[in-house]
Design an enzyme around this catalytic site. Structure first.
Site, PDB file in Angstrom:
ATOM      1  N   GLU A  21       0.842  -1.205   0.000  1.00 46.27           N
ATOM      2  CA  GLU A  21       0.000   0.000   0.000  1.00 46.27           C
ATOM      3  C   GLU A  21       0.875   1.253   0.000  1.00 46.27           C
ATOM      4  O   GLU A  21       2.082   1.199   0.194  1.00 46.27           O
ATOM      5  CB  GLU A  21      -0.889   0.020   1.252  1.00 46.27           C
ATOM      6  CG  GLU A  21      -2.379  -0.177   0.979  1.00 46.27           C
ATOM      7  CD  GLU A  21      -3.050   1.066   0.419  1.00 46.27           C
ATOM      8  OE1 GLU A  21      -2.340   2.008  -0.016  1.00 46.27           O
ATOM      9  OE2 GLU A  21      -4.291   1.106   0.417  1.00 46.27           O
ATOM     10  N   ASN A 107      -5.946   6.385   7.334  1.00 54.09           N
ATOM     11  CA  ASN A 107      -5.741   5.428   6.243  1.00 54.09           C
ATOM     12  C   ASN A 107      -4.932   5.983   5.083  1.00 54.09           C
ATOM     13  O   ASN A 107      -3.992   5.351   4.626  1.00 54.09           O
ATOM     14  CB  ASN A 107      -7.105   4.938   5.746  1.00 54.09           C
ATOM     15  CG  ASN A 107      -7.019   3.803   4.772  1.00 54.09           C
ATOM     16  OD1 ASN A 107      -6.739   3.994   3.597  1.00 54.09           O
ATOM     17  ND2 ASN A 107      -7.258   2.587   5.253  1.00 54.09           N
ATOM     18  N   GLU A 130      -5.016  -7.700  12.220  1.00 59.32           N
ATOM     19  CA  GLU A 130      -4.198  -7.916  11.026  1.00 59.32           C
ATOM     20  C   GLU A 130      -3.517  -6.635  10.558  1.00 59.32           C
ATOM     21  O   GLU A 130      -2.410  -6.665  10.036  1.00 59.32           O
ATOM     22  CB  GLU A 130      -5.041  -8.477   9.878  1.00 59.32           C
ATOM     23  CG  GLU A 130      -5.283  -9.972   9.943  1.00 59.32           C
ATOM     24  CD  GLU A 130      -5.817 -10.501   8.621  1.00 59.32           C
ATOM     25  OE1 GLU A 130      -6.506  -9.737   7.911  1.00 59.32           O
ATOM     26  OE2 GLU A 130      -5.527 -11.665   8.290  1.00 59.32           O
ATOM     27  N   ASN A 165     -11.460   6.588   2.098  1.00 60.43           N
ATOM     28  CA  ASN A 165     -10.175   5.918   1.923  1.00 60.43           C
ATOM     29  C   ASN A 165      -9.208   6.840   1.175  1.00 60.43           C
ATOM     30  O   ASN A 165      -8.787   7.842   1.710  1.00 60.43           O
ATOM     31  CB  ASN A 165     -10.387   4.575   1.215  1.00 60.43           C
ATOM     32  CG  ASN A 165      -9.259   3.601   1.461  1.00 60.43           C
ATOM     33  OD1 ASN A 165      -8.121   3.850   1.099  1.00 60.43           O
ATOM     34  ND2 ASN A 165      -9.564   2.472   2.090  1.00 60.43           N
ATOM     35  N   ASP A 219      -9.812   2.199  -3.800  1.00 54.48           N
ATOM     36  CA  ASP A 219      -8.955   2.293  -2.621  1.00 54.48           C
ATOM     37  C   ASP A 219      -8.128   3.571  -2.784  1.00 54.48           C
ATOM     38  O   ASP A 219      -8.637   4.668  -2.599  1.00 54.48           O
ATOM     39  CB  ASP A 219      -8.095   1.034  -2.521  1.00 54.48           C
ATOM     40  CG  ASP A 219      -7.445   0.854  -1.155  1.00 54.48           C
ATOM     41  OD1 ASP A 219      -7.261   1.861  -0.446  1.00 54.48           O
ATOM     42  OD2 ASP A 219      -7.106  -0.282  -0.800  1.00 54.48           O
TER      43      ASP A 219
END
EC number: 3.1.1.17
Length: 286
Positions: A21, A107, A130, A165, A219
Protein backbone atom coordinates in the site's frame (compact mmCIF):
# COMPACT_ATOMS: atom_id res chain seq x y z
CA UNK A 1 -7.19 8.68 -24.17
CA UNK A 2 -5.15 5.89 -25.72
CA UNK A 3 -2.49 8.55 -26.13
CA UNK A 4 -1.86 8.29 -22.37
CA UNK A 5 -0.75 4.69 -22.73
CA UNK A 6 2.88 4.70 -23.79
CA UNK A 7 4.23 1.72 -25.70
CA UNK A 8 5.48 0.02 -22.56
CA UNK A 9 4.38 -3.09 -20.71
CA UNK A 10 3.46 -3.37 -17.06
CA UNK A 11 6.53 -4.38 -15.03
CA UNK A 12 6.51 -6.25 -11.73
CA UNK A 13 9.39 -4.67 -9.81
CA UNK A 14 9.30 -6.70 -6.58
CA UNK A 15 6.93 -8.82 -4.47
CA UNK A 16 7.99 -8.57 -0.81
CA UNK A 17 4.67 -7.72 0.84
CA UNK A 18 1.65 -9.34 2.43
CA UNK A 19 -0.49 -6.29 1.53
CA UNK A 20 1.36 -3.54 -0.33
CA UNK A 21 0.00 0.00 0.00
CA UNK A 22 0.80 3.70 0.04
CA UNK A 23 3.52 4.20 -2.61
CA UNK A 24 5.28 7.58 -2.46
CA UNK A 25 7.98 8.81 -4.84
CA UNK A 26 11.11 10.30 -3.26
CA UNK A 27 12.99 12.22 -5.99
CA UNK A 28 16.00 12.95 -3.79
CA UNK A 29 16.50 9.19 -3.40
CA UNK A 30 15.38 8.21 -6.90
CA UNK A 31 13.18 5.63 -5.24
CA UNK A 32 9.71 4.59 -4.12
CA UNK A 33 8.80 3.90 -0.51
CA UNK A 34 5.70 1.80 0.14
CA UNK A 35 3.95 0.14 3.05
CA UNK A 36 3.35 -3.51 3.78
CA UNK A 37 0.41 -2.87 6.09
CA UNK A 38 -0.18 -6.44 7.25
CA UNK A 39 3.56 -7.09 7.51
CA UNK A 40 3.98 -4.06 9.80
CA UNK A 41 6.91 -2.75 7.75
CA UNK A 42 7.85 -0.44 4.89
CA UNK A 43 10.07 -1.04 1.88
CA UNK A 44 12.16 1.12 -0.42
CA UNK A 45 12.68 0.24 -4.08
CA UNK A 46 15.28 2.25 -6.00
CA UNK A 47 15.31 2.77 -9.76
CA UNK A 48 18.62 0.92 -9.73
CA UNK A 49 16.56 -2.15 -8.92
CA UNK A 50 17.53 -2.47 -5.26
CA UNK A 51 14.92 -3.43 -2.66
CA UNK A 52 15.56 -2.69 1.01
CA UNK A 53 13.64 -2.65 4.27
CA UNK A 54 12.87 1.00 5.02
CA UNK A 55 11.25 0.61 8.43
CA UNK A 56 10.28 -2.26 10.72
CA UNK A 57 8.10 -2.11 12.66
CA UNK A 58 6.15 0.59 10.87
CA UNK A 59 3.27 0.77 13.37
CA UNK A 60 1.12 -0.68 10.59
CA UNK A 61 1.64 2.34 8.34
CA UNK A 62 -0.75 2.54 5.39
CA UNK A 63 -0.98 5.63 3.18
CA UNK A 64 2.01 7.92 2.65
CA UNK A 65 2.61 11.30 1.05
CA UNK A 66 5.53 13.67 0.53
CA UNK A 67 5.46 17.24 1.83
CA UNK A 68 7.11 20.29 0.24
CA UNK A 69 10.37 19.60 2.06
CA UNK A 70 10.53 16.01 0.85
CA UNK A 71 9.55 14.47 4.18
CA UNK A 72 7.32 11.39 4.27
CA UNK A 73 3.97 11.85 6.03
CA UNK A 74 2.40 8.52 7.01
CA UNK A 75 -0.93 7.21 8.29
CA UNK A 76 -0.26 4.77 11.11
CA UNK A 77 -2.94 2.25 12.08
CA UNK A 78 -0.95 1.02 15.09
CA UNK A 79 -0.52 4.37 16.81
CA UNK A 80 -3.75 5.67 15.27
CA UNK A 81 -2.23 8.91 14.08
CA UNK A 82 -0.17 10.81 11.53
CA UNK A 83 3.63 10.67 11.65
CA UNK A 84 6.36 12.46 9.71
CA UNK A 85 9.79 11.12 8.83
CA UNK A 86 12.32 13.94 9.02
CA UNK A 87 15.24 14.33 6.63
CA UNK A 88 17.56 12.77 9.23
CA UNK A 89 15.34 9.69 9.51
CA UNK A 90 13.75 10.55 12.85
CA UNK A 91 10.03 9.83 13.07
CA UNK A 92 7.73 12.23 14.91
CA UNK A 93 4.04 11.85 15.65
CA UNK A 94 2.20 14.93 14.42
CA UNK A 95 -1.29 14.21 15.71
CA UNK A 96 -3.13 11.23 17.18
CA UNK A 97 -6.25 12.66 18.83
CA UNK A 98 -9.26 14.80 18.06
CA UNK A 99 -10.86 16.59 21.01
CA UNK A 100 -8.97 14.26 23.34
CA UNK A 101 -10.25 11.11 21.63
CA UNK A 102 -8.14 8.73 19.59
CA UNK A 103 -8.68 8.55 15.84
CA UNK A 104 -9.93 5.26 14.38
CA UNK A 105 -7.01 4.38 12.11
CA UNK A 106 -5.88 7.07 9.65
CA UNK A 107 -5.74 5.43 6.24
CA UNK A 108 -4.61 7.73 3.45
CA UNK A 109 -3.17 11.23 3.25
CA UNK A 110 -2.60 14.15 0.89
CA UNK A 111 -0.46 17.23 1.57
CA UNK A 112 -1.65 20.49 0.03
CA UNK A 113 0.81 23.11 -1.22
CA UNK A 114 -0.02 25.34 1.79
CA UNK A 115 1.34 22.62 4.08
CA UNK A 116 -2.00 21.39 5.39
CA UNK A 117 -2.36 17.63 5.78
CA UNK A 118 -5.65 16.04 4.74
CA UNK A 119 -6.40 12.47 5.81
CA UNK A 120 -9.17 9.90 6.01
CA UNK A 121 -10.02 7.90 9.13
CA UNK A 122 -11.96 4.67 8.53
CA UNK A 123 -11.91 1.85 11.12
CA UNK A 124 -9.91 -0.81 9.26
CA UNK A 125 -6.98 -0.74 11.67
CA UNK A 126 -9.14 -1.34 14.75
CA UNK A 127 -11.62 -3.95 13.52
CA UNK A 128 -9.04 -6.71 13.99
CA UNK A 129 -5.37 -7.38 14.62
CA UNK A 130 -4.20 -7.92 11.03
CA UNK A 131 -3.67 -4.22 10.21
CA UNK A 132 -3.40 -2.74 13.69
CA UNK A 133 -4.85 -3.48 17.11
CA UNK A 134 -8.47 -4.40 17.66
CA UNK A 135 -10.19 -1.68 19.64
CA UNK A 136 -13.42 0.23 20.03
CA UNK A 137 -13.91 3.46 18.12
CA UNK A 138 -13.75 6.56 20.30
CA UNK A 139 -15.02 9.06 17.72
CA UNK A 140 -18.00 7.00 16.46
CA UNK A 141 -17.68 8.21 12.90
CA UNK A 142 -15.45 8.08 9.84
CA UNK A 143 -14.38 11.56 8.87
CA UNK A 144 -12.01 13.39 6.57
CA UNK A 145 -9.75 15.76 8.52
CA UNK A 146 -7.60 18.77 7.73
CA UNK A 147 -4.58 19.31 9.98
CA UNK A 148 -2.12 22.20 9.94
CA UNK A 149 1.21 21.14 11.48
CA UNK A 150 2.32 24.77 11.76
CA UNK A 151 -0.21 25.70 14.44
CA UNK A 152 -1.63 22.29 15.41
CA UNK A 153 -5.15 23.15 14.31
CA UNK A 154 -7.48 20.36 13.23
CA UNK A 155 -10.94 20.38 11.73
CA UNK A 156 -13.37 17.92 10.22
CA UNK A 157 -13.50 18.81 6.53
CA UNK A 158 -16.13 16.26 5.48
CA UNK A 159 -18.53 14.05 7.44
CA UNK A 160 -20.75 12.66 4.65
CA UNK A 161 -18.48 9.71 3.89
CA UNK A 162 -19.24 6.22 5.16
CA UNK A 163 -15.82 4.59 4.66
CA UNK A 164 -13.43 7.24 3.32
CA UNK A 165 -10.17 5.92 1.92
CA UNK A 166 -7.89 7.34 -0.80
CA UNK A 167 -7.83 11.04 -1.58
CA UNK A 168 -6.09 13.40 -3.99
CA UNK A 169 -6.31 17.04 -5.05
CA UNK A 170 -6.97 18.27 -8.57
CA UNK A 171 -3.95 19.94 -10.23
CA UNK A 172 -5.05 23.44 -9.13
CA UNK A 173 -6.14 22.14 -5.69
CA UNK A 174 -9.63 23.58 -6.11
CA UNK A 175 -11.14 20.09 -5.89
CA UNK A 176 -10.55 17.16 -3.56
CA UNK A 177 -11.42 13.65 -4.72
CA UNK A 178 -12.13 10.98 -2.08
CA UNK A 179 -12.80 7.25 -2.38
CA UNK A 180 -15.73 5.79 -0.45
CA UNK A 181 -15.58 1.99 -0.30
CA UNK A 182 -18.41 1.44 2.17
CA UNK A 183 -19.89 -1.26 -0.06
CA UNK A 184 -17.41 -3.61 1.65
CA UNK A 185 -19.13 -3.14 5.01
CA UNK A 186 -22.63 -2.33 3.73
CA UNK A 187 -23.22 -4.47 0.61
CA UNK A 188 -26.76 -3.23 -0.05
CA UNK A 189 -26.49 0.45 0.93
CA UNK A 190 -22.77 1.18 0.72
CA UNK A 191 -20.85 3.07 -1.94
CA UNK A 192 -18.19 2.03 -4.41
CA UNK A 193 -17.36 5.43 -5.81
CA UNK A 194 -15.11 8.40 -6.07
CA UNK A 195 -16.62 11.59 -4.64
CA UNK A 196 -15.56 15.15 -5.36
CA UNK A 197 -15.61 18.26 -3.17
CA UNK A 198 -14.98 21.94 -3.80
CA UNK A 199 -12.16 23.17 -1.55
CA UNK A 200 -12.70 26.39 0.41
CA UNK A 201 -9.65 27.06 2.56
CA UNK A 202 -9.82 24.19 5.09
CA UNK A 203 -13.46 23.32 4.48
CA UNK A 204 -15.14 21.29 1.77
CA UNK A 205 -18.45 21.76 0.02
CA UNK A 206 -21.05 19.00 0.07
CA UNK A 207 -19.70 16.07 -1.89
CA UNK A 208 -21.17 14.50 -5.00
CA UNK A 209 -20.52 11.29 -6.86
CA UNK A 210 -17.73 11.68 -9.41
CA UNK A 211 -17.45 8.13 -10.73
CA UNK A 212 -18.57 4.61 -9.85
CA UNK A 213 -15.75 2.10 -9.53
CA UNK A 214 -16.13 -1.51 -10.65
CA UNK A 215 -15.03 -4.29 -10.51
CA UNK A 216 -14.28 -4.29 -6.80
CA UNK A 217 -14.11 -0.91 -5.12
CA UNK A 218 -11.88 2.19 -5.02
CA UNK A 219 -8.96 2.29 -2.62
CA UNK A 220 -6.06 4.64 -3.40
CA UNK A 221 -5.59 6.76 -6.54
CA UNK A 222 -3.65 9.66 -8.03
CA UNK A 223 -4.15 12.53 -10.47
CA UNK A 224 -2.02 13.62 -13.43
CA UNK A 225 -1.29 17.18 -14.56
CA UNK A 226 -4.21 17.15 -16.98
CA UNK A 227 -6.68 16.22 -14.24
CA UNK A 228 -7.12 12.56 -15.19
CA UNK A 229 -7.63 10.15 -12.26
CA UNK A 230 -5.88 6.79 -12.02
CA UNK A 231 -7.90 4.70 -9.57
CA UNK A 232 -7.40 1.24 -8.09
CA UNK A 233 -9.97 -1.49 -8.63
CA UNK A 234 -10.12 -5.26 -8.26
CA UNK A 235 -8.01 -6.10 -11.30
CA UNK A 236 -6.22 -2.97 -12.39
CA UNK A 237 -6.15 0.81 -12.56
CA UNK A 238 -9.14 2.63 -14.05
CA UNK A 239 -8.50 5.91 -15.88
CA UNK A 240 -11.13 8.65 -15.60
CA UNK A 241 -11.04 12.06 -17.25
CA UNK A 242 -11.75 15.24 -15.29
CA UNK A 243 -15.48 14.83 -15.97
CA UNK A 244 -15.63 11.36 -14.43
CA UNK A 245 -15.87 9.42 -17.69
CA UNK A 246 -13.84 6.22 -17.85
CA UNK A 247 -11.30 6.45 -20.65
CA UNK A 248 -9.15 3.38 -20.18
CA UNK A 249 -7.73 0.74 -17.90
CA UNK A 250 -4.37 -0.72 -16.96
CA UNK A 251 -4.79 -4.44 -16.26
CA UNK A 252 -2.86 -5.74 -13.24
CA UNK A 253 -2.72 -9.44 -12.23
CA UNK A 254 -3.24 -8.70 -8.50
CA UNK A 255 -5.81 -6.63 -6.60
CA UNK A 256 -4.65 -3.03 -6.71
CA UNK A 257 -4.49 -0.90 -3.56
CA UNK A 258 -2.92 2.37 -4.67
CA UNK A 259 -0.73 4.18 -7.20
CA UNK A 260 1.43 7.27 -7.57
CA UNK A 261 3.46 9.03 -10.24
CA UNK A 262 7.25 9.14 -10.06
CA UNK A 263 10.47 8.80 -11.99
CA UNK A 264 12.81 11.58 -13.19
CA UNK A 265 10.23 12.79 -15.72
CA UNK A 266 7.16 12.13 -13.57
CA UNK A 267 5.69 9.76 -16.16
CA UNK A 268 6.13 6.45 -14.34
CA UNK A 269 3.02 5.13 -12.60
CA UNK A 270 4.00 3.04 -9.57
CA UNK A 271 1.25 0.64 -8.51
CA UNK A 272 0.94 -1.34 -5.28
CA UNK A 273 -1.14 -4.50 -5.67
CA UNK A 274 -1.48 -7.22 -3.02
CA UNK A 275 2.10 -8.53 -2.69
CA UNK A 276 3.85 -6.45 -5.34
CA UNK A 277 5.07 -3.12 -6.64
CA UNK A 278 4.48 -2.57 -10.37
CA UNK A 279 5.42 0.16 -12.84
CA UNK A 280 3.88 1.37 -16.07
CA UNK A 281 5.39 4.18 -18.15
CA UNK A 282 2.76 6.60 -19.48
CA UNK A 283 2.51 9.55 -21.85
CA UNK A 284 1.50 11.87 -19.03
CA UNK A 285 2.98 13.27 -15.83
CA UNK A 286 1.83 13.34 -12.25
Amino acid sequence: MNGLMADHQLERLCSPAIWAEGPVWLPQQDSVVFSDVKGNRMFRWSRQGELSLWRSPSHYANGNARDAEGRVVSCEHGRRGISRTESNGEVHMLIERVDGKRFNSPNDVAVRSDGTIWFTDPPYGITGDEEGYKSESQVIGCYLYCFDPRDGSLNIAACDLQRPNGLAFSPDESLLYVADMSIVDFPTLGRSELRVYQVDERELSSGRRFATVTPGFPDGFCVDRAGNLFCSCADGVLIFDSQGKQQGKIDVPERVSNCTFGGPDGNELYITATTSLYRRVLNTQG
